[in-house]
Scaffold this motif. Sequence first.
Motif, PDB file in Angstrom:
ATOM      1  N   ALA A  30      60.489 -26.341  59.559  1.00  0.00           N
ATOM      2  CA  ALA A  30      59.945 -27.364  60.290  1.00  0.00           C
ATOM      3  C   ALA A  30      58.539 -27.714  60.254  1.00  0.00           C
ATOM      4  O   ALA A  30      58.122 -28.790  60.246  1.00  0.00           O
ATOM      5  CB  ALA A  30      60.356 -27.192  61.694  1.00  0.00           C
ATOM      6  N   ILE A  46      70.492 -17.098  59.684  1.00  0.00           N
ATOM      7  CA  ILE A  46      70.766 -16.517  61.056  1.00  0.00           C
ATOM      8  C   ILE A  46      71.498 -17.629  62.057  1.00  0.00           C
ATOM      9  O   ILE A  46      72.391 -17.223  62.642  1.00  0.00           O
ATOM     10  CB  ILE A  46      69.499 -15.920  61.608  1.00  0.00           C
ATOM     11  CG1 ILE A  46      68.879 -14.760  61.059  1.00  0.00           C
ATOM     12  CG2 ILE A  46      69.588 -15.751  63.205  1.00  0.00           C
ATOM     13  CD1 ILE A  46      67.915 -14.194  61.543  1.00  0.00           C
ATOM     14  N   SER A  89      73.973 -27.474  43.265  1.00  0.00           N
ATOM     15  CA  SER A  89      74.049 -28.284  44.349  1.00  0.00           C
ATOM     16  C   SER A  89      75.312 -29.334  44.289  1.00  0.00           C
ATOM     17  O   SER A  89      75.894 -29.569  45.476  1.00  0.00           O
ATOM     18  CB  SER A  89      72.891 -29.007  44.573  1.00  0.00           C
ATOM     19  OG  SER A  89      71.813 -28.110  44.548  1.00  0.00           O
ATOM     20  N   ILE A  90      75.403 -30.014  43.339  1.00  0.00           N
ATOM     21  CA  ILE A  90      76.665 -31.121  43.385  1.00  0.00           C
ATOM     22  C   ILE A  90      78.015 -30.323  43.391  1.00  0.00           C
ATOM     23  O   ILE A  90      78.721 -30.903  44.246  1.00  0.00           O
ATOM     24  CB  ILE A  90      76.603 -31.780  41.832  1.00  0.00           C
ATOM     25  CG1 ILE A  90      75.234 -32.566  41.646  1.00  0.00           C
ATOM     26  CG2 ILE A  90      77.670 -32.789  41.824  1.00  0.00           C
ATOM     27  CD1 ILE A  90      74.895 -33.652  42.416  1.00  0.00           C
ATOM     28  N   MET A 113      78.286 -29.807  46.934  1.00  0.00           N
ATOM     29  CA  MET A 113      78.631 -30.975  47.804  1.00  0.00           C
ATOM     30  C   MET A 113      80.013 -31.387  47.760  1.00  0.00           C
ATOM     31  O   MET A 113      80.534 -31.877  48.607  1.00  0.00           O
ATOM     32  CB  MET A 113      77.526 -32.081  47.153  1.00  0.00           C
ATOM     33  CG  MET A 113      77.986 -33.571  47.428  1.00  0.00           C
ATOM     34  SD  MET A 113      77.019 -34.799  46.686  1.00  0.00           S
ATOM     35  CE  MET A 113      78.017 -35.561  45.537  1.00  0.00           C
ATOM     36  N   ILE A 117      81.961 -29.515  49.780  1.00  0.00           N
ATOM     37  CA  ILE A 117      81.694 -29.431  51.399  1.00  0.00           C
ATOM     38  C   ILE A 117      81.763 -30.684  51.792  1.00  0.00           C
ATOM     39  O   ILE A 117      81.811 -31.107  53.077  1.00  0.00           O
ATOM     40  CB  ILE A 117      80.021 -28.792  51.718  1.00  0.00           C
ATOM     41  CG1 ILE A 117      80.083 -28.255  52.942  1.00  0.00           C
ATOM     42  CG2 ILE A 117      79.232 -30.063  51.655  1.00  0.00           C
ATOM     43  CD1 ILE A 117      78.893 -27.945  53.445  1.00  0.00           C
ATOM     44  N   GLU A 118      82.000 -31.891  51.035  1.00  0.00           N
ATOM     45  CA  GLU A 118      82.099 -33.211  51.289  1.00  0.00           C
ATOM     46  C   GLU A 118      83.255 -33.091  52.523  1.00  0.00           C
ATOM     47  O   GLU A 118      82.808 -34.199  53.358  1.00  0.00           O
ATOM     48  CB  GLU A 118      82.650 -34.291  50.020  1.00  0.00           C
ATOM     49  CG  GLU A 118      82.913 -35.396  50.285  1.00  0.00           C
ATOM     50  CD  GLU A 118      81.721 -36.073  50.155  1.00  0.00           C
ATOM     51  OE1 GLU A 118      81.834 -37.317  49.994  1.00  0.00           O
ATOM     52  OE2 GLU A 118      80.667 -35.552  50.280  1.00  0.00           O
ATOM     53  N   LEU A 127      81.216 -31.960  55.875  1.00  0.00           N
ATOM     54  CA  LEU A 127      80.009 -32.242  56.412  1.00  0.00           C
ATOM     55  C   LEU A 127      80.105 -33.567  57.098  1.00  0.00           C
ATOM     56  O   LEU A 127      79.521 -34.498  56.548  1.00  0.00           O
ATOM     57  CB  LEU A 127      78.849 -32.281  55.167  1.00  0.00           C
ATOM     58  CG  LEU A 127      77.440 -32.402  55.788  1.00  0.00           C
ATOM     59  CD1 LEU A 127      76.805 -31.124  56.031  1.00  0.00           C
ATOM     60  CD2 LEU A 127      76.489 -32.797  54.572  1.00  0.00           C
ATOM     61  N   ALA A 149      79.382 -36.135  60.243  1.00  0.00           N
ATOM     62  CA  ALA A 149      78.259 -36.458  60.967  1.00  0.00           C
ATOM     63  C   ALA A 149      78.294 -36.336  62.463  1.00  0.00           C
ATOM     64  O   ALA A 149      77.552 -35.868  63.355  1.00  0.00           O
ATOM     65  CB  ALA A 149      78.139 -37.978  60.853  1.00  0.00           C
ATOM     66  N   GLU A 150      79.856 -35.897  62.916  1.00  0.00           N
ATOM     67  CA  GLU A 150      80.042 -35.519  64.134  1.00  0.00           C
ATOM     68  C   GLU A 150      79.508 -34.208  64.741  1.00  0.00           C
ATOM     69  O   GLU A 150      78.685 -34.023  65.956  1.00  0.00           O
ATOM     70  CB  GLU A 150      81.470 -35.322  64.562  1.00  0.00           C
ATOM     71  CG  GLU A 150      82.144 -36.706  64.655  1.00  0.00           C
ATOM     72  CD  GLU A 150      82.916 -37.047  63.438  1.00  0.00           C
ATOM     73  OE1 GLU A 150      83.961 -37.861  63.438  1.00  0.00           O
ATOM     74  OE2 GLU A 150      82.487 -36.608  62.431  1.00  0.00           O
ATOM     75  N   LEU A 170      76.793 -33.075  63.554  1.00  0.00           N
ATOM     76  CA  LEU A 170      75.254 -33.159  63.680  1.00  0.00           C
ATOM     77  C   LEU A 170      74.732 -34.265  64.823  1.00  0.00           C
ATOM     78  O   LEU A 170      73.707 -33.931  65.196  1.00  0.00           O
ATOM     79  CB  LEU A 170      74.527 -33.644  62.310  1.00  0.00           C
ATOM     80  CG  LEU A 170      74.409 -33.127  61.128  1.00  0.00           C
ATOM     81  CD1 LEU A 170      74.129 -33.504  59.794  1.00  0.00           C
ATOM     82  CD2 LEU A 170      73.529 -31.889  61.464  1.00  0.00           C
ATOM     83  N   GLY A 171      75.896 -34.595  65.304  1.00  0.00           N
ATOM     84  CA  GLY A 171      75.637 -35.511  66.643  1.00  0.00           C
ATOM     85  C   GLY A 171      75.022 -34.514  67.775  1.00  0.00           C
ATOM     86  O   GLY A 171      74.183 -35.103  68.659  1.00  0.00           O
ATOM     87  N   MET A 188      72.905 -32.517  67.546  1.00  0.00           N
ATOM     88  CA  MET A 188      71.386 -32.300  67.289  1.00  0.00           C
ATOM     89  C   MET A 188      70.366 -33.365  68.184  1.00  0.00           C
ATOM     90  O   MET A 188      69.546 -32.786  68.539  1.00  0.00           O
ATOM     91  CB  MET A 188      70.966 -32.882  65.848  1.00  0.00           C
ATOM     92  CG  MET A 188      70.956 -31.627  64.908  1.00  0.00           C
ATOM     93  SD  MET A 188      69.636 -31.694  63.679  1.00  0.00           S
ATOM     94  CE  MET A 188      70.438 -31.020  62.435  1.00  0.00           C
ATOM     95  N   GLY A 189      71.204 -34.185  68.489  1.00  0.00           N
ATOM     96  CA  GLY A 189      70.438 -35.411  69.601  1.00  0.00           C
ATOM     97  C   GLY A 189      70.613 -35.132  70.737  1.00  0.00           C
ATOM     98  O   GLY A 189      69.726 -35.165  71.786  1.00  0.00           O
ATOM     99  N   ALA A 190      71.636 -34.277  71.264  1.00  0.00           N
ATOM    100  CA  ALA A 190      71.731 -33.518  72.770  1.00  0.00           C
ATOM    101  C   ALA A 190      70.597 -32.743  73.203  1.00  0.00           C
ATOM    102  O   ALA A 190      70.234 -32.115  72.374  1.00  0.00           O
ATOM    103  CB  ALA A 190      73.245 -33.282  72.640  1.00  0.00           C
TER     104      ALA A 190
END
Lengths: 351, 283, 277
Positions: free
Chosen positions: C121, C160, C256-257, C260, C263-264, C267, C269-270, C272-273, C275-277
Amino acid sequence: MPPVRLVNLTKKFKEVTAVDHINLEVKHGEILTLLGPSGCGKTTTLRMIAGLLIPDEGEVYIGDTDVTHLPPEKRNIGMVFQSYALWPHMTVFDNIAFGLKLRKLPKSDIRSKVKEVLELVRLEGFENRYPRQLSGGQQQRVALARALVLEPQVLLLDEPLSNLDAKLREEMRFEIRDLQRKLSITTIYVTHDQAEALALSDRIAIMNQGKIMQVGKPEDIYEKPANVFVASFIGIGNFIEGVVEKIDDNTALVRTEEGLMLKAQSINVTKGDKVKVLVRPSHIRLAEGETQDNVFEATILKKTYLGDEIDYRITIGNNTLRMILPNDINFKVNEKIRIWLDPKKIMALKG
Amino acid sequence: MNKVNVIKKILPFTLILPSFLVMLFLYLYPFALSILKSFMDDQGRFTLKYYEEAFSSYKQDIFFSFWISLLSMFVSTFIAIILAAYLRLSNTPFKPIINSIYRFPLFIPMVVVAQMMRTFLAPHGLLNLMLLQMGLINIDYPPWFFDWKGMLIGFVWKQTPFMVLIILGGFQMIDDSLIEAARCVGANIFKMLVNIMLPLARASIAIAMILIFASNISTFTLPYMLIGGATPTTITVDIAHRVTYFGDWGTANALGVVSYLMVGAFAIYYLREVVRRSVYVQE
Amino acid sequence: MYRSRVLISRSIELIALIFLFFWIFAPFSGLVLWSVAIRWYWPSYLPQEIGLDYWLQALGLKKSLAIGAVSIIDALRTSVFIALTVVVLAMIISLPAGYAFARYDIPFKGILLFLYLMPQAFPQQPVFVNLMAIFYKLDLVGTLQGVVLAHLMPSLVYAIWITTATFKSIPPELEEAARVSGANPLRTFMRVTLPLAAPGLLASAVFVFLYSLDEFTGTFFIGLPFVITLPMLLYSSSGYNMQFASATAIVLMVPSIVFMLIIERFLKAEYLGGMGA
């Protein structure tokens, strides 16, 4: 010009036809309820009227305008959602005022209109509260206010009372009806709760599997159901199966499997038809006097004490019927009684 | 009895200890050094001369790092909001295609992105070839992209999909009925986005912006391979040069601390904004 | 009227889609073209002469004109070796740690978890620069061991955080049931917890592997000039040999491809939603 008209409206989801070529006209200022079990297509129909769904076939007319492909923001409708859908980041005032701001009304007009509509739903003084600070019933009234403040041509309500507890639901039923009467706004109401529909509708459209089974006033639907589905969906219905032996005007003579003969009302039934005779608990009386038509021997199978009334299960031949009588007479289980089925009330219905 | 309890109590700590030790020696120690060494001269005395050096020689680069990271972040945010709103609201047959394509840069390592940009943005690279074919540039003087323009393109290319992911997550927490209700009171897509969706996804957007700004400012690979030593360049390139060619850890660390402060200040500012106006979307 | 509205909006979408397609894939196509370009002079739209010459050089199958050039195969071997070592070490360290965070009430848990996040970060480079100074004194600069340690530190956040989430998702009742049936804690862990956690642990290992494979900054300061990973090879050849560098870049992209594509599905978006909370 009817305020809302549905012509041949159809919607399919993959293989399933959710709404199947329905035609309906709503009258000015009435509350029309779309009533039916889950999956019957009532919510899909409502959403097509709102513009949240585009039909596959058919048209929706609001007034004289074909709005079928018009997006909801261009139709002049007000909608109340089952979950109220109040915007959590806005105050009660902002929630209600949002539509007015979009129409670019001057601030003072907005303020007075919001105040007016809050008085209408009895929430004066709640302007600065946030939805999370309100009870379920209050949120619901804000949702109503938000829809009404725009003075829409049609008010659409999608099961607005489902999330409330039973007592509140009953209270709100009457509040909604009184509000609607006061404003004379054409309203389309969707619910699966038949008691609710009977209590607040001017007319009910019963739906099943995407089709309208019957449209009519509550008493007509209750007393003269068009078919077995409608009869069993509304109110308590007992059914005795049989075959029509004779027709005389609107009266049919029905013979059951065991040979019992029933005289019943009938519409659109012909000799030889297989029918189910609808017998509501209120149509069953204790037989008095001499033998008449429709008097039968019955045995008490079960009884349930309900307070003012007693709910009996009785058998007539091979049929079990539910009978509700006042509690002044107390029959015992296995007792034999003579009952009379009112031939002017019971109805022979086709499948 | 006592022994078992003691073991039970220290067990969790023993399980975590190795990872903590790794972080202690390999991260916290050099991190502390980076701050301390910026204030200490060769004899170990407190001094601010490295900061004086940093601000006098590298003022332009510090400013450059800051504004190119900020600008790229804002451009990415703008595009990401539009793309995320589209993915949230659309249900046309094109959507699934767009949904799979936009993620591609997520899986490309930064060093490969840097090389991609070197070929793409070179004076005789693919971008200039396309611009030439469209008649937009002069064949003898193709535009130079190995500066802020290349950084901007590289950052936006690489970082936007990640922002879309986070912001789309925020949008998906908004119940459909809230969006439908807005349309029913007359809001078009744009009004709905600005008045309903953005305020409700505020937290996700802020998080995305902070993460991408921090990532942009910290990146070494892209500016090193794209701009290298040309002026202006980023703080990270300057730190590398300071250490490799001058052996000057003091000034290098001073620059490092400046980048810490920029990231920290930005994060605190934005988080305060979000916390102050936080909204409970779910009950 | 409605139909024309739909036509217009669909056309706009299609144009946007095409533009997006070019934006995403044009830089990539530049790489591919360069890797097969024997001669490509401005302002020709395509290389005048293409061939696999540079690919063969890069793969070490043909003698390279540049002296001392490391082939992609050697660099790949180094990269993979380092990455696998990092994965093994990271998993050994983070399996117990992840389990502890998932099951026990650890004071300052949030702060600790944030600690692992910090290398990713916060600006990373100054830390690596100072780590390099530390490693100088320990003779670790330019060694494989040094690079492994440099990769290990920032990869712990993947190891971790993911293992913690994985263990948390396994209901403790399953372990309790095993204990009640007579299994000791270690047995329970090996026979019940570990098999159930396997998919999540595997994902965590893949993230660490890819991270190490692609790592640039740490390797640059601590690995050079002796440890040549693929990213280092890419960087050094980029200065003088575009074709070689492009071929290397393509090879670096492949893991990586592949990941991808796998994992398509997962992955979404739900997730990662949150993250905003």
